[in-house]
Motif scaffolding. Structure first.
Motif, PDB file in Angstrom:
ATOM      1  N   ASP A  81     -10.836  11.696  37.322  1.00  0.00           N
ATOM      2  CA  ASP A  81     -11.253  11.513  35.928  1.00  0.00           C
ATOM      3  C   ASP A  81     -12.582  12.237  35.736  1.00  0.00           C
ATOM      4  O   ASP A  81     -13.639  11.719  36.081  1.00  0.00           O
ATOM      5  CB  ASP A  81     -11.390  10.025  35.593  1.00  0.00           C
ATOM      6  N   ASN A  82     -12.494  13.460  35.206  1.00  0.00           N
ATOM      7  CA  ASN A  82     -13.717  14.219  34.963  1.00  0.00           C
ATOM      8  C   ASN A  82     -14.172  14.119  33.506  1.00  0.00           C
ATOM      9  O   ASN A  82     -15.055  14.862  33.069  1.00  0.00           O
ATOM     10  CB  ASN A  82     -13.524  15.688  35.368  1.00  0.00           C
ATOM     11  N   GLY A  83     -13.531  13.218  32.758  1.00  0.00           N
ATOM     12  CA  GLY A  83     -13.906  13.021  31.368  1.00  0.00           C
ATOM     13  C   GLY A  83     -13.310  14.026  30.404  1.00  0.00           C
ATOM     14  O   GLY A  83     -13.553  13.959  29.201  1.00  0.00           O
ATOM     15  N   GLN A  84     -12.517  14.969  30.928  1.00  0.00           N
ATOM     16  CA  GLN A  84     -11.889  15.992  30.092  1.00  0.00           C
ATOM     17  C   GLN A  84     -10.384  15.749  30.049  1.00  0.00           C
ATOM     18  O   GLN A  84      -9.769  15.444  31.075  1.00  0.00           O
ATOM     19  CB  GLN A  84     -12.179  17.388  30.648  1.00  0.00           C
ATOM     20  N   TRP A  85      -9.785  15.947  28.860  1.00  0.00           N
ATOM     21  CA  TRP A  85      -8.368  15.630  28.699  1.00  0.00           C
ATOM     22  C   TRP A  85      -7.635  16.702  27.904  1.00  0.00           C
ATOM     23  O   TRP A  85      -8.234  17.390  27.072  1.00  0.00           O
ATOM     24  CB  TRP A  85      -8.196  14.277  27.989  1.00  0.00           C
TER      25      TRP A  85
ATOM     26  N   SER B 279      -5.461  14.825  32.647  1.00  0.00           N
ATOM     27  CA  SER B 279      -6.754  15.400  33.022  1.00  0.00           C
ATOM     28  C   SER B 279      -6.779  16.902  32.761  1.00  0.00           C
ATOM     29  O   SER B 279      -5.809  17.613  33.051  1.00  0.00           O
ATOM     30  CB  SER B 279      -7.036  15.157  34.497  1.00  0.00           C
TER      31      SER B 279
END
Length: 471
Positions: A14-18, A34
Motif C-alpha cells: 500500500d503505497n497510497g497510490q491507486w 495499487s
C-alpha cells in the motif's frame, strides 16, 4: 467497492497510490488496485531473483504439493472469481465460472505433464566417441515476467504462471489494467496457500506508467505476454536478449467452400464470431464465401444473430458491453467506413455507449477497413469472393496469422486449402479456438512468436542443462 493491493515478497503493498477500474456494464468504479512506482517494481524483481534458487532446489513433487494448495484455493473461491470477472470485464457469470474451471483443469494437466519432461540421455557412439554419456535435463530459466490480457484475465494468466512456477522459475505478474481486480485477487489465494516468499509477485498499475519498467528490468530471463500488437512490438524492441513468447492479435478468416452443411457452418461461425462479444483473438473476424453460397448462408447467419441476447453479464447475455467506450467507438468506426463504401448492414449497427448490438455486414470489399483491421468486438463482415485461390490470397494478405477455419465436406479439398493458408492453425469445419489446451497454440506474422499450450509452455519456461560423463 473492491480494493486489492499488489503483492511483493508475500506482502501486500500500500503505497497510497491507486488505479480505479471501471465496470463496463455500469461505467461506475468497480474497484481499485495499487498503482506501483518504479521502486516497487524493482523490489518485486529482486524478491523473485532472491527466491528463485531455493525454489528451484525443491523437488518437483514438493513444488507441485505447494501449487496444489493454490489450486484448491481457486476452487474454494471460484464463485467470487466469476463475480469479479463479471463486474470488471462484463463477462457473463456462467462463462466466467467456466473460465475458472477450465483453468483448474489446465493446472491439473500441467502437474501431470511436467512429470514427463524426462532427461535426455545420449551416447557419443554415433560420432565416434564411445566413452561419453550425455545427460540433458530441462531446468528453470530463472525469473519470468508474465503479462495477461483483459479478456481472459484468469485463464491466460495462470496458463503462464503455473508452468513457470512448477518448473522452478519465479514470477513477476502484471495483469492488464482491466483485469487487475482478478489479477490482484490471486495474491490473496497465493498467501492463503502459503506460497514461499518471493516466488509469485503481482505488480499492478497503468501500463503507460510502468509498462516499460516492467518489461525492461535486467533480472528478467523470459517474458510471456498476451495482448496488443503494438505493445508486443515494443517488448520485442526492448527484450532483444530476453526469451519471448508473444500472443498478439488476429484477423481469423473463415472460408466457406461448399453448401453441404450450412446449418452447422452457421452455428460454428456465429459461436466463433460473437463469443464474449467478439473480444477474442481467435474470434472469426471475416467470412470469405462465394455469391452463390452466401445467398444461402447469410440468411442463416442473420437468424442466429437476431437470436443473440444483448444485455448484462449478470443475466448471462450473449452480447455484453465491450471493455470501454473507446473500443466501442473504434468498432463503430469500422462499421461506418464499410457503410460509407456501400456495404450492406444485414443486422445490427446499434450502439449505446459501450454496449454494441451484434452486427452482420454483407458485401464487404477489400477497400474497407473492416476487411483488414481487427475490431475486437461483435461485428462479422462477409466478403464475397467467387474464386477459392482469391480467397486464400486475401486470407494471406493480412498482417495477422493466428488461426483460420475452412468449411468443406470434401476433406481432401479442405486439407489442400488449409495447407495454403499462412497461419498458425487451421480448423476444418469448426470455429477457431485456443483449445484444447493440451494442443500447441501459436501465431505467425503479427500474431506473435513462440508456442503455448501445456507441454509447449513447460518447454518454453525451461532450457536444457547438460552434464557429460567421460569414462
Amino acid at each position: 467497492m473492491r480494493e486489492y493491493k499488489a503483492l511483493i515478497n508475500n506482502e501486500f503493498i500500500d503505497n497510497g497510490q491507486w488505479v480505479e477500474i471501471l465496470n463496463p456494464t455500469t461505467l461506475d468504479v468497480a474497484g481499485k488496485v495499487s498503482a506501483l512506482k518504479e521502486e516497487d517494481v524493482n523490489k518485486a524483481y529482486k524478491a523473485a531473483r532472491d527466491a528463485q534458487p531455493q525454489w528451484e532446489a525443491k523437488t518437483l513433487l514438493e513444488r507441485i504439493a505447494i501449487l496444489k494448495k493454490f489450486r484448491d484455493e481457486i476452487l474454494k473461491n471460484k464463485d467470487e472469481l466469476a463475480q469479479i470477472m463479471a463486474e470488471e470485464i462484463a463477462k457473463g457469470v456462467k462463462e466466467a465460472l467456466n473460465e475458472v474451471i477450465r483453468t483448474v483443469e489446465i493446472i491439473d494437466y500441467t502437474f501431470e505433464e511436467v512429470k514427463r519432461l524426462d532427461p535426455l540421455a545420449m551416447t557419443g557412439e554415433g560420432m565416434g566417441a564411445r566413452n561419453k554419456l550425455g545427460i540433458f535435463s530441462r531446468v528453470a530459466k530463472g525469473v519470468v515476467c508474465a503479462i495477461s490480457p483483459f479478456n481472459y484475465p484468469f485463464n491466460l494468466a495462470l496458463a503462464k504462471i503455473i508452468p513457470a512456477l512448477v518448473t522452478g522459475n519465479t514470477v513477476v505478474f502484471k495483469p492488464a489494467t482491466a483485469g487487475s481486480l482478478v489479477g490482484a485477487y490471486m495474491g490473496k489465494l497465493a498467501v492463503d496457500a502459503n506460497f514461499p516468499k518471493g516466488i509469485f509477485n503481482i505488480v499492478t498499475g497503468r501500463g503507460r506508467d510502468i509498462g516499460d519498467i516492467i518489461t525492461s528490468n535486467p533480472e528478467i530471463n523470459m517474458i510471456s505476454f498476451t495482448g496488443s500488437v503494438n505493445i508486443g512490438k515494443q517488448i520485442r524492441k526492448q527484450g532483444s536478449s530476453t526469451d519471448l513468447v508473444l500472443e498478439l492479435g488476429g484477423k481469423d478468416p473463415a472460408l466457406v467452400l461448399d453448401d453441404k452443411n450450412l446449418e452447422k457452418y452457421a452455428d460454428e461461425i456465429i459461436a466463433g464470431a460473437f463469443g464474449y462479444s467478439g473480444q477474442r483473438c481467435t474470434a472469426i473476424k471475416r467470412v470469405l464465401v462465394s455469391d452463390k453460397i452466401a445467398d444461402k448462408l447469410v440468411p442463416l447467419l442473420k437468424t442466429r444473430v437476431e437470436a443473440l441476447k444483448v444485455g448484462s453479464p449478470f443475466d448471462n447475455a450473449n452480447i455484453t458491453p465491450v471493455i470501454d467506450e473507446k473500443s466501442a467507438d473504434f468498432i463503430q468506426g469500422l462499421i461506418d467506413d464499410a457503410k460509407a463504401k456501400n456495404a450492406t448492414i444485414v443486422y445490427g449497427d446499434k450502439k449505446e455507449k459501450n454496449l454494441m448490438w451484434p452486427s452482420l455486414v454483407d458485401h464487404v470489399t477489400v477497400d474497407m477497413k473492416l476487411a483488414w483491421e481487427e475490431p475486437f468486438g461483435p461485428v462479422l463482415p462477409i466478403i464475397r469472393i467467387n474464386d477459392v485461390d482469391k480467397m486464400i490470397e486475401i486470407a494471406n494478405q493480412s498482417e495477422f496469422g493466428l488461426q483460420a477455419s475452412v468449411f468443406c465436406q470434401d476433406l481432401s479439398t479442405a486439407i489442400k486449402v488449409a495447407k495454403k493458408i499462412e497461419t498458425g492453425t487451421v480448423n476444418l469445419n469448426s470455429r477457431p479456438q485456443r483449445g484444447p489446451d493440451c494442443f500447441p497454440f501459436l501465431g505467425i506474422k503479427d500474431s506473435g512468436e513462440g508456442v503455448q499450450g501445456i507441454r509447449e509452455s513447460l518447454i518454453s519456461m525451461t532450457r536444457y542443462k547438460g552434464i557429460v560423463i567421460n569414462y
